[in-house]
Structures are given as structure tokens and as C-alpha cells.
Design a protein around this motif. Sequence first.
Motif, PDB file in Angstrom:
ATOM      1  N   MET A 196      -6.168  -2.021 -10.270  1.00 38.24           N
ATOM      2  CA  MET A 196      -5.036  -2.901 -10.007  1.00 38.24           C
ATOM      3  C   MET A 196      -3.779  -2.050 -10.000  1.00 38.24           C
ATOM      4  SD  MET A 196      -3.463  -5.954 -12.400  1.00 38.24           S
ATOM      5  CE  MET A 196      -4.906  -7.003 -12.367  1.00 38.24           C
ATOM      6  N   LEU A 197      -2.792  -2.494  -9.222  1.00 41.15           N
ATOM      7  CA  LEU A 197      -1.503  -1.821  -9.166  1.00 41.15           C
ATOM      8  C   LEU A 197      -0.400  -2.851  -9.329  1.00 41.15           C
ATOM      9  CD1 LEU A 197       0.410   0.584  -8.533  1.00 41.15           C
ATOM     10  CD2 LEU A 197       0.038   0.099  -6.101  1.00 41.15           C
ATOM     11  N   ILE A 198       0.557  -2.551 -10.216  1.00 39.65           N
ATOM     12  CA  ILE A 198       1.734  -3.419 -10.386  1.00 39.65           C
ATOM     13  C   ILE A 198       2.962  -2.590 -10.054  1.00 39.65           C
ATOM     14  CG2 ILE A 198       2.998  -4.971 -11.907  1.00 39.65           C
ATOM     15  CD1 ILE A 198       0.538  -5.080 -13.712  1.00 39.65           C
ATOM     16  N   VAL A 199       3.758  -3.057  -9.082  1.00 44.64           N
ATOM     17  CA  VAL A 199       4.955  -2.335  -8.660  1.00 44.64           C
ATOM     18  C   VAL A 199       6.193  -3.173  -8.967  1.00 44.64           C
ATOM     19  CG1 VAL A 199       3.672  -1.145  -6.839  1.00 44.64           C
ATOM     20  CG2 VAL A 199       4.932  -3.245  -6.289  1.00 44.64           C
ATOM     21  N   ALA A 200       7.347  -2.535  -8.884  1.00 45.66           N
ATOM     22  CA  ALA A 200       8.578  -3.218  -9.279  1.00 45.66           C
ATOM     23  C   ALA A 200       9.067  -4.224  -8.242  1.00 45.66           C
ATOM     24  CB  ALA A 200       9.674  -2.182  -9.550  1.00 45.66           C
ATOM     25  N   ASP A 201       9.157  -3.780  -6.986  1.00 46.13           N
ATOM     26  CA  ASP A 201       9.900  -4.580  -6.018  1.00 46.13           C
ATOM     27  C   ASP A 201       9.213  -4.652  -4.655  1.00 46.13           C
ATOM     28  OD1 ASP A 201      10.435  -2.079  -4.810  1.00 46.13           O
ATOM     29  OD2 ASP A 201      12.181  -1.811  -6.099  1.00 46.13           O
ATOM     30  N   LEU A 202       9.840  -5.364  -3.765  1.00 44.53           N
ATOM     31  CA  LEU A 202       9.267  -5.614  -2.440  1.00 44.53           C
ATOM     32  C   LEU A 202       9.149  -4.334  -1.618  1.00 44.53           C
ATOM     33  CD1 LEU A 202       8.200  -7.807  -0.546  1.00 44.53           C
ATOM     34  CD2 LEU A 202      10.558  -8.120   0.283  1.00 44.53           C
ATOM     35  N   GLY A 203      10.170  -3.469  -1.723  1.00 44.72           N
ATOM     36  CA  GLY A 203      10.142  -2.222  -0.974  1.00 44.72           C
ATOM     37  C   GLY A 203       8.952  -1.353  -1.359  1.00 44.72           C
ATOM     38  N   THR A 204       8.716  -1.228  -2.662  1.00 50.34           N
ATOM     39  CA  THR A 204       7.581  -0.430  -3.140  1.00 50.34           C
ATOM     40  C   THR A 204       6.263  -1.102  -2.762  1.00 50.34           C
ATOM     41  OG1 THR A 204       8.974   0.177  -5.034  1.00 50.34           O
ATOM     42  CG2 THR A 204       6.655   0.785  -5.147  1.00 50.34           C
ATOM     43  N   TYR A 205       6.233  -2.434  -2.836  1.00 48.28           N
ATOM     44  CA  TYR A 205       5.028  -3.181  -2.461  1.00 48.28           C
ATOM     45  C   TYR A 205       4.660  -2.900  -0.999  1.00 48.28           C
ATOM     46  CZ  TYR A 205       1.997  -7.230  -1.582  1.00 48.28           C
ATOM     47  OH  TYR A 205       0.931  -8.037  -1.236  1.00 48.28           O
ATOM     48  N   ARG A 206       5.645  -2.987  -0.122  1.00 45.52           N
ATOM     49  CA  ARG A 206       5.378  -2.768   1.304  1.00 45.52           C
ATOM     50  C   ARG A 206       4.968  -1.319   1.584  1.00 45.52           C
ATOM     51  NH1 ARG A 206      10.519  -6.311   3.607  1.00 45.52           N
ATOM     52  NH2 ARG A 206       9.415  -8.326   3.675  1.00 45.52           N
ATOM     53  N   ARG A 207       5.513  -0.407   0.797  1.00 45.25           N
ATOM     54  CA  ARG A 207       5.169   1.012   0.972  1.00 45.25           C
ATOM     55  C   ARG A 207       3.756   1.317   0.483  1.00 45.25           C
ATOM     56  NH1 ARG A 207       8.092   6.064  -2.146  1.00 45.25           N
ATOM     57  NH2 ARG A 207       7.070   7.746  -0.993  1.00 45.25           N
ATOM     58  N   LEU A 208       3.362   0.682  -0.629  1.00 46.84           N
ATOM     59  CA  LEU A 208       2.090   1.014  -1.272  1.00 46.84           C
ATOM     60  C   LEU A 208       0.919   0.143  -0.804  1.00 46.84           C
ATOM     61  CD1 LEU A 208       1.663   3.263  -3.429  1.00 46.84           C
ATOM     62  CD2 LEU A 208       4.046   2.638  -3.116  1.00 46.84           C
ATOM     63  N   GLN A 209       1.203  -1.042  -0.292  1.00 50.73           N
ATOM     64  CA  GLN A 209       0.121  -1.942   0.120  1.00 50.73           C
ATOM     65  C   GLN A 209      -0.807  -1.311   1.161  1.00 50.73           C
ATOM     66  OE1 GLN A 209      -0.923  -4.513  -1.236  1.00 50.73           O
ATOM     67  NE2 GLN A 209      -1.931  -5.874   0.200  1.00 50.73           N
ATOM     68  N   PRO A 210      -0.280  -0.635   2.187  1.00 53.61           N
ATOM     69  CA  PRO A 210      -1.188  -0.003   3.165  1.00 53.61           C
ATOM     70  C   PRO A 210      -2.049   1.096   2.532  1.00 53.61           C
ATOM     71  CG  PRO A 210       1.031  -0.208   4.062  1.00 53.61           C
ATOM     72  CD  PRO A 210       1.130  -0.537   2.608  1.00 53.61           C
ATOM     73  N   ILE A 211      -1.495   1.823   1.586  1.00 49.75           N
ATOM     74  CA  ILE A 211      -2.270   2.858   0.891  1.00 49.75           C
ATOM     75  C   ILE A 211      -3.355   2.210   0.041  1.00 49.75           C
ATOM     76  CG2 ILE A 211      -2.135   4.687  -0.862  1.00 49.75           C
ATOM     77  CD1 ILE A 211       0.716   5.273   0.129  1.00 49.75           C
ATOM     78  N   ALA A 212      -2.972   1.139  -0.670  1.00 49.57           N
ATOM     79  CA  ALA A 212      -3.914   0.459  -1.570  1.00 49.57           C
ATOM     80  C   ALA A 212      -5.115  -0.106  -0.799  1.00 49.57           C
ATOM     81  CB  ALA A 212      -3.187  -0.662  -2.320  1.00 49.57           C
ATOM     82  N   ARG A 213      -4.875  -0.583   0.407  1.00 49.89           N
ATOM     83  CA  ARG A 213      -5.972  -1.172   1.205  1.00 49.89           C
ATOM     84  C   ARG A 213      -7.071  -0.157   1.507  1.00 49.89           C
ATOM     85  NH1 ARG A 213      -1.918  -3.440   4.835  1.00 49.89           N
ATOM     86  NH2 ARG A 213      -1.356  -5.543   4.184  1.00 49.89           N
TER      87      ARG A 213
END
Length: 606
Positions: free
Chosen positions: A108-125
Motif C-alpha cells: 500500500m502507498l499513502i501520499v500527501a496530495d493530489l499532485g503526488t498521487y497523480r505522479r505515483l499512480q502510474p508507477i504503482a499500477r
Amino acid sequence: MRITRTFDLLENLRQNHNKSDILATKRDGNWIKFSADDYSRNAKNFAYGLLALGFKKGDKIATISNNRPEWNFVDMGMAMAGVVHVPVYPTLGEDDFKHILSHSDAKMLIVADLGTYRRLQPIARKISKLKKVYTFNYYEGIPHWSEISKEGEDAKMKYKEKLQKISESIKPDDLLTIIYTSGTTGLPKGVMLSHRNILSNVEGVFNLYPLGPDDRILSFLPLCHVYERMVNYLFQWKGCGIYYAENLGTIAQNLAEVRASAFVTVPRVMERIYDRIVSKGEDLRGIKRRIFFMALKIGERYRVNGKHGPWYGLRLWIARKLVFAKWQQTFGGKLKFVISGGAALQPRLSRLFFAAGIPLMEGYGMTETSPVIAANHLSEPNSLLIGTVGPVLKNIQVKIDDDGEILVKGPSVMMGYYKDKKNTAEVLDKDGWLHTGDIGTFEKGKFLKITDRKKEMFKTSSGKYIAPQAIENILKESFFIEQAMVVGENEKFASALISPNFEYLHVWANDRHIHFRDNQELIRHPDVLKVFQKEVEKYNKQLGRTEQIKRFRLVHEEWSPATGELSPTLKLRRRVIYNKYANLLREIYNYAPGEENRGSIKFNDL
């Protein structure tokens, strides 16, 4: 009560320091505070939620976040459920994120904000074990961390007994966290630390600094760094109120608002604060300006042992009344001390802040030692020597190897590198000594002094050793120099790449009516080159003949973690800088085409 696991701190807080501001953060202009009960409840609900989601002891969860109370809630919730916390720097590059999230086996990954979420979501997939990404900030339609806590709160009765059994089964030597090193020399390595590792370090520094429940701390260094994390636990153990700064730009404002008793920092932050103070002094005119800079000169001659003559004592008293008293007001008026670590602190800065009535003390450590190895302090006589990192902690051992390398042994030394027996064996010998890679000596038989990194020392073509960090730190005493990197392996002389302090340089240039379009044009101006030559010559006088900088080149960029020249802990990434400024380095040493490999600048290997 006995504290042997990090989550034991929660019950200690509830029993002994149940006040309203154990943790605090500023939102929408107001400080939001959390009591010990709030802290404990949020952590337990998160732990219940993890169990409800099927997490088991030994599973991994990564976080990428700024400092905030929620970071603590999930950290403690993971710890009591036996889940391993993998905190990650927000400023890393894509390759490092991919490596850490994959290598750590995070589910699982917990990030701070929307910008980090959008940056990391493609990597996480693309990482099969990583099932879901949550955010700490709330955004409609995006998984929020509180959903886990809500599920845990709803299932509390179902998992209460199970959580208790898991918590009771956790031993001090169980794995608590994996912290990835900043990767200045390659891919980040995962340092495995147990509850005992970190808490033994808390115990090692516990009595060195006089703090208690009435004190407030401002926290701004990243909690993903072991230094801030360890002292975060220390402050909780002592019952201090921990206030998280909004960002690095609001440190001064937040210090004044909170009226903090202490904070921990890295040298670069103190250098920035000092530069701003000096820039205000530059704006003064007449007698006020003369008094300001006279106070600085007096402060630079300060001696901690207090062995000053009556004439110096009188001038220091005047300087404190007229100038230094305002420094203390800037910090909120309650500041007892500041601890600096992570890189070498300029002795001049330490003396100046001591003169101002703000003890600025240096310590030393590394992620692999949880982290503190030695620290200056004022808790007992003869426990501080400016220019050193202080006495070694009483619960660890340090010795200097035959080649000058610092070796460490004790309960705070890491369990090893995660899934990396080869590198573990290279730094941890069969007798349990950790080879730090730092070169050092003992001053006066007691105070540890770091002279350089073993891998960064080099020889000139004449066979003379150069310790670049020591020279770089001397150069950075100049108001004009923000960063410097010394080079010269296998060359006839040492040289330097210099990133100017552009904030100061712009003011200096404007005062002299120097017109420039951008930084690139500014650093080529003859007057600018002349003043930097003068600065380098001034600091060369403090160096031995072979250490002196014979040539230098200015760069027009500011070095930072975001642009890659510095690690997240603000250390030079030498290979990156070598590669980025290959043409300048060729120019310094007059390389002809095809001659790049005759000295230290082996560009093809970068």
C-alpha cells in the motif's frame, strides 16, 4: 512504564503527558491540536483497519508525505499491527520511486496530495504487489487514508483481541521500518531498523537536552529521514508539544508563533537563516550598520568555555543588547538550543549563534546507526567543542580504524540492508563493527571530528591527499557561495565548481549598478568574477598549499534535490554534478578532445 517498542510511547503519553497539544499542525491559518487520547485513538483505529484489510505482521506500507499528525497516526498504527513502515522522500526522481516501491515489497502507498498521487499512480499500477494508493489530503473520488481508519473503527470489537495479541507478540528486535538511503553513489539501499535500534538511540540522547512537557518543538525536517523521526519519538517520550511547520518558507513565522524551545535542523537551513539576517544588516545605514557588523565580528570570536577577557565581555554584552537580542525575538523568544546534523556545520555559524544566546550544536550520525553516533550538548561540563561533532553516545562504541575510518558498534546499529547481503557484508564486519565510510579523529581524546568521506578523498598527481568536504565547507563560509564541489583527482592542483548564493549576489550587483539579463549573464560579468576570485583567495589562506583552489568556475544554476545535484539530505551528488558540468571541468584542466580519461574526470564512466 517500560518503553521497548515505539508504540509503547502512546500509553506513556496517555499516562504521563495527556495534554492537548502532543501533535499540532496549521490549517487554514489555525493551529489544529491533537491530545494523547486523540493520537492513541487514531493510531489504533488505523491498526484495526489494516487488520480488516487483511494486512499481516511483516507486510510493508510506504508513505510519501510532508510532516503532519496523520503521519504519526499511521506510523504508530503500523507498528502496533506489526506492519513495516517504509517512509519515502517526496523529492525523489521517478527511477528511485520505482526502485523503492518495488524493492520494498510495499502493498500500500499513502501520499500527501493530489499532485503526488497523480505522479505515483502510474508507477504503482506497474508494481504487482502494490494494490492501492491513498492520500492524506481529501479529494472527492480518490481513496482517503481515513477510509482505513473508519473501517477499523467500525470493526473495532471484531479485531480488538487480535490486535492486542499481535502487539504483545512484537519484540524489541522485530523489524520496525525500512528507510532507504539517499543514493548519492547508486540505487538507494533499504536500511532495516528494529524497535530496539531506534529506541536505544532515543535513550542515548535522552538526558543530553533539557526538555519536558512545558516545551514546544517546531518540526520541519522530513519525518521520512531517520534523524527527524528519532527525535520525533524523543520529544514524544518527553511529553513535548510537537508543532509541524507549514513549509520551509514559513519556519521563521512558525517559530515565532509557536515560541519553540528547540528544533533540529541541517546546516543549510541555518546558513539560509543567517544569510537573511545579514541581508537585513546590509540594508541598514550609518551607525546602525556599523554596529550590526561589529556585533558579527565580536560573535565570530566567541568561545564556549567563556574564557574571554573583560574587554571582550563588555563588547559582547553591548552586541547582545543592541543586535543579538533581536535574533532571539525572531525565533520566538523561548529558544533554548538548536541541534544541527546531516552535514558539516560551519564553526563560525555555531560561534555566532552561541554569542547571540542561541546554542547551535552539531551532532553526527547515519541512517545505519538510527542515527546519532556523537553529539555536542550542555548537560554536563566539557561536553561541547565547536568544530567537532561532540562526544560519542554512552551506549555505543566508536573506534578509528587504521586507515582513519570511523567504526561503530552498539544497539543502534542496523539489522542490515533489505534483500542485500552483499552490501550488508561490506559495511558490517564479523565482529559487529559498522564501517561508516567517514574519516575522523578524536580531539582532546573525547570529541569526534569528521574530516571527510573515505570514498570522496582523492590524491593529486603529486600524491597529496585532498579532503574535499572540509574545503567545501570553508568556501561556503563566504556570503557569495551557496554550494561548492572540489575536484582534482590525479591532477596537478585542486579546483572547484561554485554555485553562487544568487539571493545575496543579486543584492550586491544591484547596489553596484551591475545590469544583467539573467544569472547566466551575471556570472560572466568581470566584477562578479573578480569578487569571487577575491573570496577564493581569502579562504585559500586557511588551507594548506596543496589544498588551495587554483581554478574555479561559476555555474548559473542553484543546486537542489529537485534538480538532482543534491540528495534529499542536501549532500552533493558528485557523479551527477560531474556529468552535468563535464564541459566546465574539461575547460578547467584544459583537456584536448579524447583526453578526458587522463585524470579524475572519466566522463565515459558517468
